[in-house]
Design a protein around this motif. Structure first.
Motif, mmCIF file in Angstrom:
data_model
loop_
_atom_site.group_PDB
_atom_site.id
_atom_site.type_symbol
_atom_site.label_atom_id
_atom_site.label_comp_id
_atom_site.label_asym_id
_atom_site.label_seq_id
_atom_site.Cartn_x
_atom_site.Cartn_y
_atom_site.Cartn_z
ATOM 1 N N UNK A 217 -27.765 -78.259 78.124
ATOM 2 C CA UNK A 217 -28.365 -77.309 76.778
ATOM 3 C C UNK A 217 -26.892 -77.442 76.481
ATOM 4 N N UNK A 218 -26.839 -78.145 74.893
ATOM 5 C CA UNK A 218 -25.574 -78.099 74.671
ATOM 6 C C UNK A 218 -24.594 -76.181 74.419
ATOM 7 N N UNK A 219 -24.120 -76.195 74.943
ATOM 8 C CA UNK A 219 -23.685 -74.760 74.835
ATOM 9 C C UNK A 219 -22.142 -74.549 73.373
ATOM 10 N N UNK A 220 -22.246 -73.594 72.572
ATOM 11 C CA UNK A 220 -21.346 -73.772 72.015
ATOM 12 C C UNK A 220 -20.578 -72.325 71.844
ATOM 13 N N UNK A 221 -19.785 -72.833 72.694
ATOM 14 C CA UNK A 221 -18.722 -71.264 72.954
ATOM 15 C C UNK A 221 -17.764 -71.022 71.706
ATOM 16 N N UNK A 222 -17.602 -69.618 72.015
ATOM 17 C CA UNK A 222 -16.456 -68.976 70.838
ATOM 18 C C UNK A 222 -14.700 -70.047 71.593
ATOM 19 N N UNK A 223 -14.406 -70.321 70.514
ATOM 20 C CA UNK A 223 -12.484 -70.799 70.351
ATOM 21 C C UNK A 223 -13.025 -72.482 71.213
ATOM 22 N N UNK A 224 -13.910 -73.106 70.995
ATOM 23 C CA UNK A 224 -14.272 -74.038 70.838
ATOM 24 C C UNK A 224 -13.960 -75.342 69.119
ATOM 25 N N UNK A 225 -13.825 -76.571 68.866
ATOM 26 C CA UNK A 225 -14.131 -76.622 68.125
ATOM 27 C C UNK A 225 -15.504 -77.139 67.672
ATOM 28 N N UNK A 226 -16.312 -76.576 68.698
ATOM 29 C CA UNK A 226 -17.397 -77.091 67.612
ATOM 30 C C UNK A 226 -18.076 -75.240 67.592
ATOM 31 N N UNK A 227 -17.676 -74.581 67.914
ATOM 32 C CA UNK A 227 -17.727 -73.364 67.697
ATOM 33 C C UNK A 227 -17.326 -72.951 66.357
ATOM 34 N N UNK A 228 -16.434 -73.359 65.783
ATOM 35 C CA UNK A 228 -15.410 -73.901 64.598
ATOM 36 C C UNK A 228 -17.014 -74.082 63.688
ATOM 37 N N UNK A 229 -17.025 -75.296 64.468
ATOM 38 C CA UNK A 229 -18.390 -76.198 63.795
ATOM 39 C C UNK A 229 -19.818 -75.586 63.139
ATOM 40 N N UNK A 230 -19.806 -74.479 64.375
ATOM 41 C CA UNK A 230 -21.129 -73.778 63.890
ATOM 42 C C UNK A 230 -21.413 -72.178 63.191
ATOM 43 N N UNK A 231 -19.814 -71.664 62.977
ATOM 44 C CA UNK A 231 -19.504 -70.925 62.215
ATOM 45 C C UNK A 231 -19.214 -71.334 61.140
ATOM 46 N N UNK A 272 -20.425 -67.279 74.776
ATOM 47 C CA UNK A 272 -21.628 -67.790 73.875
ATOM 48 C C UNK A 272 -21.891 -67.488 72.799
ATOM 49 N N UNK A 273 -21.977 -68.384 72.003
ATOM 50 C CA UNK A 273 -22.310 -67.952 70.238
ATOM 51 C C UNK A 273 -23.444 -68.583 70.351
ATOM 52 N N UNK A 274 -23.552 -69.313 71.056
ATOM 53 C CA UNK A 274 -25.505 -70.442 70.892
ATOM 54 C C UNK A 274 -25.688 -71.034 71.869
ATOM 55 N N UNK A 275 -27.052 -71.344 72.125
ATOM 56 C CA UNK A 275 -28.115 -70.525 72.128
ATOM 57 C C UNK A 275 -28.215 -69.248 73.028
ATOM 58 N N UNK A 276 -28.117 -68.762 72.188
ATOM 59 C CA UNK A 276 -28.259 -66.405 72.989
ATOM 60 C C UNK A 276 -29.446 -66.564 74.019
ATOM 61 N N UNK A 277 -30.872 -68.182 73.255
ATOM 62 C CA UNK A 277 -31.621 -67.462 73.982
ATOM 63 C C UNK A 277 -31.603 -68.300 75.644
ATOM 64 N N UNK A 278 -30.694 -69.146 76.059
ATOM 65 C CA UNK A 278 -30.941 -69.356 77.567
ATOM 66 C C UNK A 278 -29.085 -68.944 78.147
ATOM 67 N N UNK A 279 -29.642 -68.026 77.357
ATOM 68 C CA UNK A 279 -28.847 -66.583 78.584
ATOM 69 C C UNK A 279 -29.711 -65.972 79.894
ATOM 70 N N UNK A 280 -31.268 -66.480 79.312
ATOM 71 C CA UNK A 280 -32.425 -66.251 80.016
ATOM 72 C C UNK A 280 -32.700 -67.631 80.776
ATOM 73 N N UNK A 281 -32.381 -68.013 81.635
ATOM 74 C CA UNK A 281 -32.162 -69.099 82.317
ATOM 75 C C UNK A 281 -33.005 -69.261 83.407
ATOM 76 N N UNK A 282 -34.051 -68.477 84.141
ATOM 77 C CA UNK A 282 -35.324 -68.160 84.729
ATOM 78 C C UNK A 282 -36.216 -68.095 83.373
ATOM 79 N N UNK A 283 -36.511 -67.969 81.886
ATOM 80 C CA UNK A 283 -37.406 -68.333 81.694
ATOM 81 C C UNK A 283 -37.494 -69.198 80.643
ATOM 82 N N UNK A 284 -36.371 -70.429 81.217
ATOM 83 C CA UNK A 284 -36.311 -71.465 80.193
ATOM 84 C C UNK A 284 -37.099 -72.311 81.772
#
Ligand code: SF4
Length: 306
Positions: A217-231, A272-284
């Protein structure tokens, strides 16, 4: 326990080695062509300073020590006996063959290590490296993990991958010609991709009948160019139900023999900036299984002859 509606890599390892095999990630100090020799170029849009979202690695120690540290945890938690050394972050074939050999041998010399998994980029497996990997394929249980992410050149351009799909096909074909087991990494939810685009990548993987696949799943992380785009509000993130239904669609399209190494990722909690729901890996993971059961389908359901 109910049989899973898809073919898990962990079950395959259990059958092959007569017990659970634990993958231990190691950072052997490589860089990648996209990050430059000193890892200081930004690289792919989603790449974090540690080389793409790898968590739980005891960096800075020699390979054998990292493995021993990982083993200790696995033995304490699971009474583990068998391990796969996973050269994970950055491009683990980005060095001369003699250097690669020394590092791979160091890993194989650790007690309980039954094989290797080596992650890299499609533009990082020249002939002399493939020759070496073929040797390891003959000597031990070996997986080459190739990062593709998408089969669409417009997406690879946007991601600043620095290679196109043709480059992946060349690397994949050359590795298969040498008999290597290849696991391909694909990301779902990439910016600019429609559901149809993502399913077209899955169809390509099905056409190639890849040995193994990791769906991230695409993870958007703080400190990455993708993170900047997301913010800045520039990208749309998948909702959990969208992801679950997408993964079910992908699994139905993949041949029943393709080993499923992963169906979601472990994002680093602190960045991790998004998606935070991905932290519940077992639920997914449970939701994916439930979705397939609800549909009455499984991996390979949409593949003719499977
Ligand atoms: S190939 Fe991997 S390590 Fe290199 S820039 Fe891209 S994500 Fe980062």
């Amino acid at each position: 326990m109910q049989e899973k509606p898809y073919l898990t890599f962990s079950q395959h390892l259990k059958e092959r080695f007569g017990g659970r095999v634990h993958k231990i990630s190691i950072d052997a100090g490589f860089s990648c062509p996209n990050r430059g020799a000193t890892r200081d170029r930004p690289g792919c849009l989603f790449c974090d300073p540690d080389g793409s979202g790898s968590v739980g690695i005891d960096r800075g120690f020699p390979v054998a020590e990292q493995l021993e540290l990982g083993k200790k945890i696995m033995i304490r938690k699971y009474k583990a006996k068998h391990f796969l050394a996973y050269f994970q972050p950055f491009s683990n074939t980005f060095a001369p063959p003699a250097q690669l050999r020394a590092l791979y041998d160091e890993a194989l010399g650790v007690e309980g290590v039954v094989g290797l998994a080596v992650g890299t980029r499609p533009d990082c497996v020249p002939t002399e490296v493939l020759e070496l990997l073929e040797e390891y394929h003959r000597r031990t249980y070996f997986w080459l993990e190739l990062g593709l992410q998408s089969s669409h050149d417009h997406t690879l351009d946007l991601l600043r991958r620095g290679h196109d799909y043709a480059c992946f096909l060349d690397a994949y074909t050359a590795a298969k010609a040498r008999g290597l087991r290849v696991c391909v990494h694909v990301i779902l939810g990439l910016p600019g991709e429609s559901r149809a685009d993502m399913l077209a990548t899955a169809d390509e993987m099905a056409r190639l009948r890849v040995d193994g696949i990791k769906l991230h799943l695409l993870h958007v992380l703080r400190g990455t160019p993708l993170g900047d785009m997301y913010q800045e509000g520039g990208i749309k993130i998948l909702e959990q139900q969208e992801y679950v239904s997408l993964v079910a669609d992908v699994l139905e399209r993949l041949p029943a023999q393709t080993l499923i190494h992963r169906l979601t990722g472990d994002g680093p909690r602190d960045t991790l900036l998004a998606p935070l729901w991905s932290l519940n890996k077992w639920e997914v993971l449970n939701a994916i299984e439930e979705e397939l059961r609800r549909r009455g389908t499984r991996q390979g359901s949409r593949v003719a002859g499977d």
